[in-house]
Write a protein that holds these residues in place. Structure first.
Motif, PDB file in Angstrom:
ATOM      1  N   GLU A   3       7.683 -31.680   3.930  1.00  0.00           N
ATOM      2  CA  GLU A   3       8.665 -32.369   3.089  1.00  0.00           C
ATOM      3  C   GLU A   3       8.691 -31.655   1.739  1.00  0.00           C
ATOM      4  N   LEU A   4       9.134 -32.342   0.714  1.00  0.00           N
ATOM      5  CA  LEU A   4       9.317 -31.702  -0.595  1.00  0.00           C
ATOM      6  C   LEU A   4       8.058 -31.001  -1.131  1.00  0.00           C
ATOM      7  N   THR A   5       6.929 -31.709  -1.120  1.00  0.00           N
ATOM      8  CA  THR A   5       5.710 -31.127  -1.692  1.00  0.00           C
ATOM      9  C   THR A   5       5.251 -29.893  -0.919  1.00  0.00           C
ATOM     10  N   ARG A   6       5.270 -29.997   0.417  1.00  0.00           N
ATOM     11  CA  ARG A   6       4.793 -28.871   1.212  1.00  0.00           C
ATOM     12  C   ARG A   6       5.750 -27.685   1.120  1.00  0.00           C
ATOM     13  N   ALA A   7       7.019 -27.980   1.013  1.00  0.00           N
ATOM     14  CA  ALA A   7       7.981 -26.898   0.796  1.00  0.00           C
ATOM     15  C   ALA A   7       7.615 -26.149  -0.485  1.00  0.00           C
ATOM     16  N   GLY A   8       7.240 -26.902  -1.508  1.00  0.00           N
ATOM     17  CA  GLY A   8       6.803 -26.288  -2.756  1.00  0.00           C
ATOM     18  C   GLY A   8       5.577 -25.421  -2.548  1.00  0.00           C
ATOM     19  N   GLN A   9       4.613 -25.948  -1.789  1.00  0.00           N
ATOM     20  CA  GLN A   9       3.395 -25.165  -1.538  1.00  0.00           C
ATOM     21  C   GLN A   9       3.718 -23.865  -0.808  1.00  0.00           C
ATOM     22  N   ILE A  10       4.617 -23.963   0.179  1.00  0.00           N
ATOM     23  CA  ILE A  10       4.981 -22.775   0.957  1.00  0.00           C
ATOM     24  C   ILE A  10       5.617 -21.718   0.053  1.00  0.00           C
ATOM     25  N   VAL A  11       6.549 -22.159  -0.778  1.00  0.00           N
ATOM     26  CA  VAL A  11       7.201 -21.225  -1.691  1.00  0.00           C
ATOM     27  C   VAL A  11       6.179 -20.639  -2.676  1.00  0.00           C
ATOM     28  N   ASN A  12       5.277 -21.497  -3.136  1.00  0.00           N
ATOM     29  CA  ASN A  12       4.271 -21.025  -4.086  1.00  0.00           C
ATOM     30  C   ASN A  12       3.372 -19.970  -3.453  1.00  0.00           C
ATOM     31  N   ASN A  13       3.025 -20.177  -2.201  1.00  0.00           N
ATOM     32  CA  ASN A  13       2.168 -19.207  -1.515  1.00  0.00           C
ATOM     33  C   ASN A  13       2.841 -17.845  -1.421  1.00  0.00           C
ATOM     34  N   ALA A  14       4.179 -17.855  -1.331  1.00  0.00           N
ATOM     35  CA  ALA A  14       4.896 -16.586  -1.201  1.00  0.00           C
ATOM     36  C   ALA A  14       5.195 -15.950  -2.559  1.00  0.00           C
TER      37      ALA A  14
END
Ligand SMILES: Nc1ncnc2c1ncn2[C@@H]1O[C@H](COP(=O)(O)OP(=O)(O)O)[C@@H](O)[C@H]1O
Ligand SMILES: [Mg+2]
Lengths: 243, 218, 222
Positions: free
Chosen positions: B168-179
């Motif tokens: 959801e929103l938070t994990r999408a943020g984490q994924i983008v942050n990892n990249a």
């Protein structure tokens, strides 16, 4: 210079743009008992609350017991000498009756605890509720609470007592016990200003009755002529209403 | 490879809001059903029902939402079901919402003066009619503001679904942050999105509460 | 059929107990500092100095309308970009303080405003100074009024603090995660963790109820 208990000269008070006290001139002698009446919103509370600076004034002069009301030091001095009783009692709910009576003498007059307690018990005796000393305010009836409030004020050994409609929040059967206490106090020579609509009380103890309307004192007289021969027509209407 | 935080990333995060909303709606709908059942059980005459309701609410209000999520997530395996983050999150958040809504609505029901229920009983209304036509409509007035307030808490709560792997929103943020490795920007953006979702609801809840207080004092 | 295996949990109860102790410490410390923040926030909010009020309002609204998880990510991962980096445990503490400070500000403000004006006037009429009025007239009734919200806020904080395990701060949830990584008895571990959190919450609410009876046991006024 201290023959008068209270002198108010050309006092004006505003709440924002609202003119709440209009050119008030009032002199109260020592031991004098004054009753103030008037329609709701006429400025009675405001007037007596300026005497202990619960309300500040915008112009004029107030001298209480020879002390001019200006500067924090003088205000504190005046408040120690002037007791006040409120319509809604305002006892401190988290203290026992005794503690309510002991707090201010101990904190502001630095009276030792034992002495403060003795004084408190003495005044509770005087308002005829010594047996309630260890109860909390919420455990008392309205009439009892108001008598505690009177005792609490008396514990400061004030020279002047202010009453702001002390019986109007009470059930009818409790009014008398509070008025009796006040009559006792009057007999002992206390200087008193009472805002009240209890006209029998005014007749019995007042030296002078004051009628206020729209922030001004519009009539003042001894009780007898005040009630039997009012000049101001608004006073006539007012007396007709409350009779 | 570390790359720039681009508009495509913002879009990716934006699209994930959908899942935050879906999860919130599922949990809210499920929680409404569960919460109503709990509130009715809690205010019923049957002692057993009252106790079950109290215990349920106590447990779910007395334990971390994160633990509830883990328990349901791993509990699916215990029950022999496939482990599915969306299912686990939906179930856990529904139970969680049931407890909180149940408690809010219980309070609202009990705030309706006893005399109302008694009058309805004296008029020979059945329990169902009494609740539907007399008690619940009045309880609803007290309940709406805190219910909207809870919705904010629920939306924020869905962020924990990211920890069991639901995107959801938070994990999408984490994924983008990892990249992109731009945590300040990425999590700042995510925070702004949450704020845009939650703030209007908070304001609404506050306005409703103020209006209600006015109605009471009038 | 799933076969429960609680052995790894029971073998490591001391580790979980230690984790529980860390959680108690972390949330108590966060609450204590958070209360200071709350009092400052409430005073700033009621001060009448407008810019100060706006800042506090913004702080309260931002915190209350974003998830704690994002707040802790922002503080732990995001702030180093501004040159502010801290250890896992410090970041956890800071995040909890910032979070509870926002809720606490509202609670304390409500407490101050819950004291009837007449109480303060009575104090003034009795010649008490502003400090004496605060100390003897306002403080205790205000604390009594907010005690329920304050204590449930603490319990909520303690439960929320489980989230700090995601940035590898050490607490009860992290102890559980450690154990999980070593033994894979996931359901059993999280069941016991849940029970432990529940016992902590229960213990604290019992403690708070007792303290309430000791400190605020006077009959309520109108
Ligand atoms: N704090 C205040 N702010 C604004 N207006 C006030 C305030 N207190 C009193 N007033 C106004 O001043 C007038 C006099 O009030 P008050 O002295 O309480 O009247 P009384 O005691 O005779 O009923 C009223 O019109 C009242 O509305
Ligand atoms: Mg008045």
């Amino acid at each position: 210079m201290t023959e008068h208990a209270i002198t108010m000269r050309a006092v004006n008070k505003y709440y924002g743009a609202y003119h709440a006290l209009v050119d008030i001139d009032l002199t109260v002698d020592r031991g004098e008992r004054i009753v103030i009446c008037g329609p709701s919103g006429s400025g009675k509370s405001t007037l007596i609350r300026t005497i202990n600076q619960l309300e500040t004034i915008q112009s004029g002069q107030i001298v209480v017991d020879g002390i001019a009301l200006s500067g924090a030091e003088n205000v504190a001095k005046v408040r120690r000498d002037v007791g006040m009783v409120f319509q809604s009692f305002n006892l401190f709910p988290h203290m026992t009756v005794l503690e309510n009576c002991m707090l201010a003498p101990m904190k502001t007059r630095k009276v030792p605890r034992a002495e403060a307690e003795a004084t408190a018990r003495q005044y509770l005796e005087r308002v005829r509720i010594p047996e309630q000393a260890d109860k909390y305010p919420a455990q008392l009836s309205g009439g009892q609470q108001q008598r505690v409030a009177i005792a609490r004020a008396l514990c400061m050994k004030p020279r002047i007592m202010l009453f702001d409609e002390p019986t109007s929040a009470l059930d009818p059967e409790m009014v008398k016990e509070v008025l009796d206490t006040m009559i006792d106090l009057a007999r002992d020579g206390m200087t008193m200003l009472c805002v009240t609509h209890e006209m029998d009380f005014a007749r019995a103890v007042a030296d002078r009755v004051i009628f206020m309307d729209r922030g001004a004192i519009v009539e003042e007289n001894a009780p007898e002529p005040f009630f039997t021969n009012p000049c101001n027509e608004r006073l006539q209407a007012f007396l007709g209403q409350i009779a | 490879m570390i790359r720039e935080f681009s508009s495509a990333d913002v879009l990716f995060i934006l699209m994930a809001i959908r899942w935050t909303l879906i999860l919130s709606l599922i949990a809210f709908a499920g929680g409404a059903v569960g919460g109503m059942a709990l509130a009715l059980a809690r205010t019923s005459q049957a002692r057993a029902l009252r106790w079950i309701s109290i215990a349920f609410i106590q447990v779910f209000q007395g334990t971390p939402l994160l633990m509830q999520l883990f328990l349901v997530y791993f509990g699916l395996a215990v029950l022999g079901l496939p482990i599915d983050p969306l299912l686990a999150a939906a179930v856990a958040l529904t139970l969680h919402a049931s407890a909180f809504l149940g408690e809010i609505w219980r309070g609202a029901i009990q705030a309706v003066p006893q005399g109302q229920s008694e009058a309805a009983t004296a008029l020979a209304l059945s329990y169902g009619d009494r609740m539907r036509h007399v008690v619940l409509p009045q309880a609803m007035r007290t309940a709406t503001a805190p219910t909207v307030g809870f919705l904010v808490q629920l939306i924020k709560g869905t962020s924990l679904a990211s920890i069991i792997g639901f995107t959801e929103l938070t994990r999408a943020g984490q994924i983008v942050n990892n990249a992109t490795f731009q945590p300040f920007l990425v999590f700042g953006t995510v925070a702004v999105f949450y704020f845009i979702l939650c703030w209007p609801l908070s304001l609404l809840a506050r306005r409703m509460e103020a209006r209600m207080r006015l109605a009471v004092t009038r | 059929m799933y076969r429960f295996n609680f052995q790894p949990v029971f073998d490591n109860l001391d580790m979980l107990a230690h984790g529980a102790w860390l959680t108690v410490q972390l949330s108590s410390l966060a609450m204590a500092i958070g209360l200071v923040v709350s009092v400052l926030g409430a005073v700033a909010k009621t001060s009448g100095i407008k810019p100060l009020r706006w800042i506090v309002d913004a702080y309260v609204e931002v915190i209350r309308n974003t998830p704690f998880l994002i707040q802790i990510f922002f503080i732990f991962f995001g702030l180093p970009a501004l040159g502010i980096s801290m250890s896992h445990n410090t970041a956890a503490l800071v995040a909890l303080v910032v979070n509870v400070g926002a809720y606490g500000t509202e609670i304390i403000r409500a407490g101050i405003e819950s004291i009837p004006q007449g109480q303060i006037e009575a104090g003034r009429a009795l010649a008490l100074s502003p400090v004496q009025i605060f100390r003897h007239v306002v403080l205790k009734p205000a604390l009594r009024n907010i005690y329920p919200s304050l204590t449930s806020q603490f319990i909520y904080l303690m439960l929320t603090s489980s989230v700090v395990s995601v940035i590898s701060a050490t607490d009860l949830a992290a102890a559980g995660a450690d154990l999980n990584a070593r033994t894979f008895a996931s359901f059993e571990i999280y069941l016991v963790l849940t029970v432990l959190y529940f016992l902590l919450a229960l213990g604290f609410s019992t403690l708070f109820a007792t303290l309430r009876r000791v400190f605020f046991d006077y009959p309520a006024g109108r």
